[in-house]
Design a protein around this motif. Structure first.
Motif, mmCIF file in Angstrom:
data_model
loop_
_atom_site.group_PDB
_atom_site.id
_atom_site.type_symbol
_atom_site.label_atom_id
_atom_site.label_comp_id
_atom_site.label_asym_id
_atom_site.label_seq_id
_atom_site.Cartn_x
_atom_site.Cartn_y
_atom_site.Cartn_z
ATOM 1 N N MET A 1 0.826 -1.200 0.000
ATOM 2 C CA MET A 1 0.000 0.000 0.000
ATOM 3 C C MET A 1 0.868 1.262 0.000
ATOM 4 S SD MET A 1 -3.100 0.798 -0.083
ATOM 5 C CE MET A 1 -4.219 2.060 0.233
ATOM 6 N N ALA A 2 1.934 1.251 0.769
ATOM 7 C CA ALA A 2 2.806 2.421 0.842
ATOM 8 C C ALA A 2 3.516 2.651 -0.477
ATOM 9 C CB ALA A 2 3.816 2.259 1.966
ATOM 10 N N ARG A 3 3.865 1.586 -1.179
ATOM 11 C CA ARG A 3 4.530 1.722 -2.473
ATOM 12 C C ARG A 3 3.595 2.360 -3.495
ATOM 13 N NH1 ARG A 3 8.117 -2.989 -4.898
ATOM 14 N NH2 ARG A 3 9.393 -2.203 -3.236
ATOM 15 N N ARG A 4 2.329 1.975 -3.492
ATOM 16 C CA ARG A 4 1.354 2.554 -4.417
ATOM 17 C C ARG A 4 1.171 4.037 -4.126
ATOM 18 N NH1 ARG A 4 -4.000 -0.466 -4.604
ATOM 19 N NH2 ARG A 4 -2.702 -1.923 -5.752
ATOM 20 N N TYR A 5 1.133 4.420 -2.858
ATOM 21 C CA TYR A 5 1.016 5.821 -2.482
ATOM 22 C C TYR A 5 2.209 6.612 -3.003
ATOM 23 C CZ TYR A 5 1.167 9.998 0.402
ATOM 24 O OH TYR A 5 1.254 11.292 0.813
ATOM 25 N N CYS A 6 3.393 6.042 -2.883
ATOM 26 C CA CYS A 6 4.608 6.721 -3.337
ATOM 27 C C CYS A 6 4.570 6.942 -4.847
ATOM 28 C CB CYS A 6 5.830 5.916 -2.936
ATOM 29 S SG CYS A 6 7.383 6.687 -3.417
ATOM 30 N N TYR A 7 4.188 5.916 -5.607
ATOM 31 C CA TYR A 7 4.162 6.034 -7.062
ATOM 32 C C TYR A 7 3.057 6.951 -7.541
ATOM 33 C CZ TYR A 7 7.515 2.243 -7.502
ATOM 34 O OH TYR A 7 8.640 1.468 -7.435
ATOM 35 N N ASN A 8 1.907 6.945 -6.886
ATOM 36 C CA ASN A 8 0.765 7.724 -7.354
ATOM 37 C C ASN A 8 0.773 9.174 -6.894
ATOM 38 O OD1 ASN A 8 -0.264 5.531 -8.710
ATOM 39 N ND2 ASN A 8 -1.604 4.916 -7.032
ATOM 40 N N ASP A 9 1.285 9.436 -5.728
ATOM 41 C CA ASP A 9 1.193 10.781 -5.171
ATOM 42 C C ASP A 9 2.534 11.489 -5.002
ATOM 43 O OD1 ASP A 9 -1.530 10.521 -5.023
ATOM 44 O OD2 ASP A 9 -1.514 9.762 -2.972
ATOM 45 N N VAL A 10 3.523 10.801 -4.519
ATOM 46 C CA VAL A 10 4.784 11.454 -4.190
ATOM 47 C C VAL A 10 5.690 11.614 -5.407
ATOM 48 C CG1 VAL A 10 6.842 11.296 -2.753
ATOM 49 C CG2 VAL A 10 4.637 10.635 -1.818
ATOM 50 N N ALA A 11 5.787 10.589 -6.244
ATOM 51 C CA ALA A 11 6.697 10.649 -7.397
ATOM 52 C C ALA A 11 6.344 11.772 -8.385
ATOM 53 C CB ALA A 11 6.738 9.302 -8.098
ATOM 54 N N PRO A 12 5.059 11.978 -8.761
ATOM 55 C CA PRO A 12 4.765 13.108 -9.655
ATOM 56 C C PRO A 12 5.084 14.461 -9.033
ATOM 57 C CG PRO A 12 2.951 11.562 -9.670
ATOM 58 C CD PRO A 12 3.882 11.129 -8.580
ATOM 59 N N LEU A 13 4.863 14.601 -7.735
ATOM 60 C CA LEU A 13 5.183 15.851 -7.061
ATOM 61 C C LEU A 13 6.676 16.121 -7.099
ATOM 62 C CD1 LEU A 13 4.245 18.237 -5.283
ATOM 63 C CD2 LEU A 13 4.741 16.775 -3.331
ATOM 64 N N ILE A 14 7.469 15.110 -6.814
ATOM 65 C CA ILE A 14 8.923 15.275 -6.845
ATOM 66 C C ILE A 14 9.393 15.600 -8.253
ATOM 67 C CG2 ILE A 14 11.106 14.038 -6.560
ATOM 68 C CD1 ILE A 14 9.811 12.631 -4.161
ATOM 69 N N ALA A 15 8.795 14.954 -9.257
ATOM 70 C CA ALA A 15 9.173 15.228 -10.649
ATOM 71 C C ALA A 15 8.851 16.666 -11.044
ATOM 72 C CB ALA A 15 8.466 14.251 -11.582
ATOM 73 N N MET A 16 7.693 17.172 -10.634
ATOM 74 C CA MET A 16 7.329 18.553 -10.981
ATOM 75 C C MET A 16 8.229 19.564 -10.285
ATOM 76 S SD MET A 16 3.177 18.600 -11.269
ATOM 77 C CE MET A 16 2.906 18.052 -9.606
ATOM 78 N N VAL A 17 8.516 19.351 -9.020
ATOM 79 C CA VAL A 17 9.383 20.278 -8.283
ATOM 80 C C VAL A 17 10.785 20.261 -8.877
ATOM 81 C CG1 VAL A 17 10.484 20.684 -6.049
ATOM 82 C CG2 VAL A 17 8.041 20.210 -6.159
#
Length: 117
Positions: A1-17
């Motif tokens: 579950m934590a991995r899915r959260y990272c890929y869906n929410d955190v990774a796009p944010l880090i990429a945009m920043v």
């Protein structure tokens, strides 16, 4: 579950920043290089050589990247010509208008429906 959260929410944010910070850094670097006498076309050539070395393997997988790169090249020439006559702060602020222009185009081409259907 934590991995899915990272890929869906955190990774796009880090990429945009990361993309925005890189864009601001390149704008500042361009202004400093051209103020010391470097030709703007030479700077663009150097930046595209570095980008080509990094992204060349992806263009074999995704052929549309070539067209996107060509359009980006022409846009970057126009942007750097503007930075040469103004400031990197203004160029960084103008890059933040991209989502607003995308929204306006989506409304004009009827990709967004306001009727609630």
């Amino acid at each position: 579950m934590a991995r899915r959260y990272c890929y869906n929410d955190v990774a796009p944010l880090i990429a945009m920043v990361t993309a925005v910070c890189t864009n601001v850094g390149v704008n500042i670097l361009f202004k400093e290089a051209t103020s010391k006498g470097m030709n703007q076309y030479i700077f663009i050539t150097y930046s595209y050589v570095v980008a080509a070395l990094v992204l060349l393997p992806l263009s074999f997988i995704f052929p549309r990247l070539f067209l996107l790169g060509l359009i980006g090249f022409l846009a970057q020439i126009c942007a750097y010509k503007g930075i040469a006559d103004s400031s990197p702060t203004l160029a960084s602020a103008m890059s933040n208008l991209g989502p607003a222009f995308t929204f306006i185009l989506a409304v004009l081409f009827r990709k967004i429906d306001f009727t609630g259907k």
